[in-house]
Motif scaffolding. Structure first.
Motif, PDB file in Angstrom:
ATOM      1  N   HIS A 157       1.016  -1.081   0.029  1.00  0.00           N
ATOM      2  CA  HIS A 157      -0.039   0.132   0.098  1.00  0.00           C
ATOM      3  C   HIS A 157       1.009   1.122   0.097  1.00  0.00           C
ATOM      4  CE1 HIS A 157      -2.661   2.800   0.935  1.00  0.00           C
ATOM      5  NE2 HIS A 157      -3.751   2.259   1.789  1.00  0.00           N
ATOM      6  N   CYS A 158       1.137   1.904  -1.203  1.00  0.00           N
ATOM      7  CA  CYS A 158       2.181   2.733  -1.396  1.00  0.00           C
ATOM      8  C   CYS A 158       1.602   4.096  -2.002  1.00  0.00           C
ATOM      9  CB  CYS A 158       3.224   2.184  -2.423  1.00  0.00           C
ATOM     10  SG  CYS A 158       4.580   3.370  -2.504  1.00  0.00           S
ATOM     11  N   VAL A 159       1.576   5.161  -1.293  1.00  0.00           N
ATOM     12  CA  VAL A 159       0.540   6.381  -1.458  1.00  0.00           C
ATOM     13  C   VAL A 159       1.507   7.406  -1.556  1.00  0.00           C
ATOM     14  CG1 VAL A 159      -1.155   7.800  -0.473  1.00  0.00           C
ATOM     15  CG2 VAL A 159      -1.253   5.292   0.036  1.00  0.00           C
ATOM     16  N   ALA A 160       1.182   8.341  -2.687  1.00  0.00           N
ATOM     17  CA  ALA A 160       1.844   9.436  -2.627  1.00  0.00           C
ATOM     18  C   ALA A 160       1.659  10.473  -1.399  1.00  0.00           C
ATOM     19  CB  ALA A 160       1.493  10.250  -4.034  1.00  0.00           C
ATOM     20  N   ILE A 161       2.562  10.836  -0.733  1.00  0.00           N
ATOM     21  CA  ILE A 161       2.398  11.524   0.588  1.00  0.00           C
ATOM     22  C   ILE A 161       3.048  12.907   0.502  1.00  0.00           C
ATOM     23  CG2 ILE A 161       1.620   9.768   1.813  1.00  0.00           C
ATOM     24  CD1 ILE A 161       4.386   9.981   3.388  1.00  0.00           C
ATOM     25  N   ASP A 162       2.922  13.840   1.341  1.00  0.00           N
ATOM     26  CA  ASP A 162       3.931  15.120   1.360  1.00  0.00           C
ATOM     27  C   ASP A 162       5.399  14.652   1.462  1.00  0.00           C
ATOM     28  OD1 ASP A 162       4.959  17.567   2.185  1.00  0.00           O
ATOM     29  OD2 ASP A 162       2.740  18.299   1.847  1.00  0.00           O
ATOM     30  N   ALA A 163       6.296  15.004   0.744  1.00  0.00           N
ATOM     31  CA  ALA A 163       7.692  14.814   0.919  1.00  0.00           C
ATOM     32  C   ALA A 163       8.120  15.547   2.211  1.00  0.00           C
ATOM     33  CB  ALA A 163       8.457  15.423  -0.270  1.00  0.00           C
ATOM     34  N   ARG A 164       7.520  16.109   2.982  1.00  0.00           N
ATOM     35  CA  ARG A 164       7.791  16.982   4.159  1.00  0.00           C
ATOM     36  C   ARG A 164       7.549  16.248   5.561  1.00  0.00           C
ATOM     37  NH1 ARG A 164       5.217  22.420   2.285  1.00  0.00           N
ATOM     38  NH2 ARG A 164       3.607  20.880   1.992  1.00  0.00           N
ATOM     39  N   ALA A 165       6.630  15.163   5.062  1.00  0.00           N
ATOM     40  CA  ALA A 165       6.080  14.277   6.342  1.00  0.00           C
ATOM     41  C   ALA A 165       7.333  13.451   7.077  1.00  0.00           C
ATOM     42  CB  ALA A 165       5.125  13.002   5.593  1.00  0.00           C
ATOM     43  N   PRO A 166       7.109  13.016   8.428  1.00  0.00           N
ATOM     44  CA  PRO A 166       8.083  12.571   9.245  1.00  0.00           C
ATOM     45  C   PRO A 166       8.359  11.017   8.580  1.00  0.00           C
ATOM     46  CG  PRO A 166       6.123  12.420  10.160  1.00  0.00           C
ATOM     47  CD  PRO A 166       5.800  13.243   8.926  1.00  0.00           C
ATOM     48  N   LEU A 167       9.581  10.472   8.754  1.00  0.00           N
ATOM     49  CA  LEU A 167       9.863   9.267   8.368  1.00  0.00           C
ATOM     50  C   LEU A 167       9.172   8.094   8.581  1.00  0.00           C
ATOM     51  CD1 LEU A 167      12.083   7.296   6.780  1.00  0.00           C
ATOM     52  CD2 LEU A 167      13.265   7.266   8.824  1.00  0.00           C
ATOM     53  N   TYR A 168       8.446   8.361   9.828  1.00  0.00           N
ATOM     54  CA  TYR A 168       7.519   7.252  10.286  1.00  0.00           C
ATOM     55  C   TYR A 168       6.305   7.831  10.984  1.00  0.00           C
ATOM     56  CZ  TYR A 168      11.652   4.032  10.325  1.00  0.00           C
ATOM     57  OH  TYR A 168      12.942   3.568   9.882  1.00  0.00           O
ATOM     58  N   ASP A 169       5.139   7.155  10.818  1.00  0.00           N
ATOM     59  CA  ASP A 169       3.875   7.339  11.478  1.00  0.00           C
ATOM     60  C   ASP A 169       3.299   8.763  11.388  1.00  0.00           C
ATOM     61  OD1 ASP A 169       3.332   5.137  13.481  1.00  0.00           O
ATOM     62  OD2 ASP A 169       5.311   5.569  14.195  1.00  0.00           O
ATOM     63  N   GLY A 170       3.458   9.039   9.889  1.00  0.00           N
ATOM     64  CA  GLY A 170       2.690  10.315   9.291  1.00  0.00           C
ATOM     65  C   GLY A 170       1.407   9.969   9.231  1.00  0.00           C
ATOM     66  N   GLY A 171       0.883   8.859   9.135  1.00  0.00           N
ATOM     67  CA  GLY A 171      -0.745   8.527   9.035  1.00  0.00           C
ATOM     68  C   GLY A 171      -1.233   9.184   7.876  1.00  0.00           C
ATOM     69  N   ILE A 172      -2.689   9.299   7.932  1.00  0.00           N
ATOM     70  CA  ILE A 172      -3.368   9.960   7.008  1.00  0.00           C
ATOM     71  C   ILE A 172      -3.187  11.478   6.647  1.00  0.00           C
ATOM     72  CG2 ILE A 172      -5.511  10.430   8.245  1.00  0.00           C
ATOM     73  CD1 ILE A 172      -6.968   8.506   5.899  1.00  0.00           C
ATOM     74  N   CYS A 173      -2.944  11.988   7.517  1.00  0.00           N
ATOM     75  CA  CYS A 173      -2.996  13.721   7.350  1.00  0.00           C
ATOM     76  C   CYS A 173      -1.705  14.086   6.385  1.00  0.00           C
ATOM     77  CB  CYS A 173      -2.720  14.153   8.454  1.00  0.00           C
ATOM     78  SG  CYS A 173      -1.313  13.996   9.571  1.00  0.00           S
TER      79      CYS A 173
END
Length: 474
Positions: A238-254
């Motif tokens: 399950h590989c989603v495009a997320i914000d590149a500024r997100a933390p390395l772990y546990d960014g979650g849905i936001c």
């Protein structure tokens, strides 16, 4: 010795523990994380995909079995076990009353959520509230729970479970349920799975882990080395495009970027690379992580204008804003000339009809590749916004092969006291791709099955009941 040992602390593990305890078995649950991080990836979830033939409480209209199956078939490209998939689909229609009994509450989709009011039931308070409710219920029923209890190996004999080891302590049980998650937070394993690309890059080095930091795949690797039957491609997830500024772990849905279908996505070279309007976002959002992973530097940029604002769930980080497209290119560090060529060609190719983001509308492009087949409108109204994208891994699909009783297999033979649920077997249903909420459907169905079967074996109730009977328990 307890009757049933459950290894894991997410939705599937908790469902197994609750079902086993309700069946009368003594249960010990081992959670590798500390209490404050309990729940695995389930703490980051929002909803459960549910089959229903008519309106039901928080679900509108109908979402029959065949439509659910076709949605799953499309995203997996046929890489799925139909028998097990349909078992999950049918189980999803009748689990909510049992979930409510254990403290889970549901709500209608929030404003700005994905357009899934017909297909998905949303948890009041999200996945964290669901996990907390299950833990409270488990404790009240007498399930023993241990935190900071990672299992690194098992004693197995002739395909049967004998004992588990936690920090050198040997723990025995009559039956065991494995629900310890995938290997998404093991960067070295992800590097091994994805390898090196033709540009000499190691794509996994630029991955962010959207899910829990505690899923290292230790138990999965042990089971593979022990000869358990395996299913799935290690590079699929399950590989989603997320914000590149997100933390390395546990960014979650936001950290997810939900505006992709409302604009265009360009890579590091400022060029488009896929149809942003291929299908509804809930069905296609999970392809974008892999698409970005295959781009130079594993980076992309979602570009929208002010017409898109208010039509998607805003992410936790604000977008880069500019009053002109040229200024936006500069702020994003993209080549201005190439960026403007890409945007000008796209804008000129748009054939705008009746825009409706809730339907497969007739706004499309002509004469460019890749095409944008729906929701294509010129990006021409300031201010303009850009969001940097990285691949965000939620959970991996490599897992243990099972039957409809959730039994682990060795050389094609199902174990009679070792079961598996959740991410550790999701690859039986999800060969690739994803559709919103189906991971929780799989975990709930197989967690309940595994707990029921483990309790029946441990309590010596003779042969395991049929699958239909096990799902009717409670």
């Amino acid at each position: 010795m307890v009757d049933v040992l459950v290894i894991g602390g997410g939705n599937a593990a908790l469902c197994a523990a609750l079902m086993a305890r309700e069946a009368g078995a003594s249960v010990l649950l081992l959670e590798s994380a500390p209490k404050e991080w309990r729940g695995g990836n389930s703490q980051h979830t929002r909803n459960l995909r549910c089959m229903h033939d008519a309106p039901q409480d928080v679900l509108v209209d109908a979402y029959p079995e065949e439509e659910f199956w076709q949605d799953l078939l499309k995203v997996t490209g046929g890489i799925t076990n139909e028998h097990l998939a349909r078992l999950v689909i049918r189980a999803s229609s009748s689990c909510r009353d049992w979930m409510r009994k254990h403290g889970v509450n549901f709500q209608p989709p929030l404003s700005g959520a994905l357009h899934v009011a017909r297909t998905n039931a949303f948890f009041m308070g999200g996945g964290k509230a669901l996990v907390n409710a299950y833990f409270r219920s488990a404790e009240s029923l007498g399930v023993q729970i241990r935190y900071n209890a990672p299992v690194d190996r098992l004693d197995l004999k002739d395909g049967r479970f004998v004992a588990a080891y936690v920090k050198g302590e040997r723990i025995t049980a009559k039956a065991c349920v494995l629900a310890a998650g995938g290997f998404e937070s093991n960067i070295e394993w992800l590097r091994e799975a994805w390898g090196q690309n033709e540009r000499g890059e190691w794509p996994a080095d630029n991955f962010l882990i959207r899910g829990t930091r505690f899923n290292k795949g230790v138990l999965l690797r042990f089971m593979m080395d022990a000869g358990a039957d395996i299913i799935g491609d290690p590079s699929q997830s399950h590989c989603v495009a997320i914000d590149a500024r997100a933390p390395l772990y546990d960014g979650g849905i936001c950290t997810r970027i939900d505006c992709v279908s409302l604009g265009v996505v360009v890579n590091r070279d400022a060029k488009r690379f896929y149809d942003e309007g291929e299908d509804f976002w809930p069905k296609r959002y999970a392809i974008w992580g892999r698409l970005v992973a295959n781009q130079p530097g594993q980076i992309g940029y979602s570009i929208i204008d002010s017409k898109a604002i208010g039509r998607f769930m805003p992410p936790v980080f604000p977008g880069t804003t500019a009053n002109t497209l040229e200024e936006l290119a500069d702020k994003l560090g993209l080549d201005r000339a190439t960026f403007m060529q890409t945007l000008n060609e796209y804008n000129a190719a748009c054939r705008v009809g009746k825009f409706d983001h809730t339907a497969l509308d007739d706004c499309h492009t002509e004469g460019i590749a890749p095409a944008k087949t729906h929701w294509a409108r010129p990006i021409d109204r300031a201010p303009f916004y850009g969001y940097p994208l990285r691949p965000g891994i939620t959970f991996t699909y490599l897992g243990l092969k099972v039957n409809d009783k959730a039994a682990v297999h060795f050389n094609g033979v199902p174990s009679d006291n070792l079961y598996v649920a959740g991410e550790m077997m999701a690859g039986n249903v999800l060969g690739k791709g994803y559709t919103a909420g189906v991971g929780m459907s799989i975990g709930t169905a197989f967690g309940r099955i595994a707990g029921t079967q483990a309790a029946q074996f441990a309590l010596g109730q003779g042969k395991n009941t049929s699958m239909g009977a096990s799902l009717e328990t409670a």
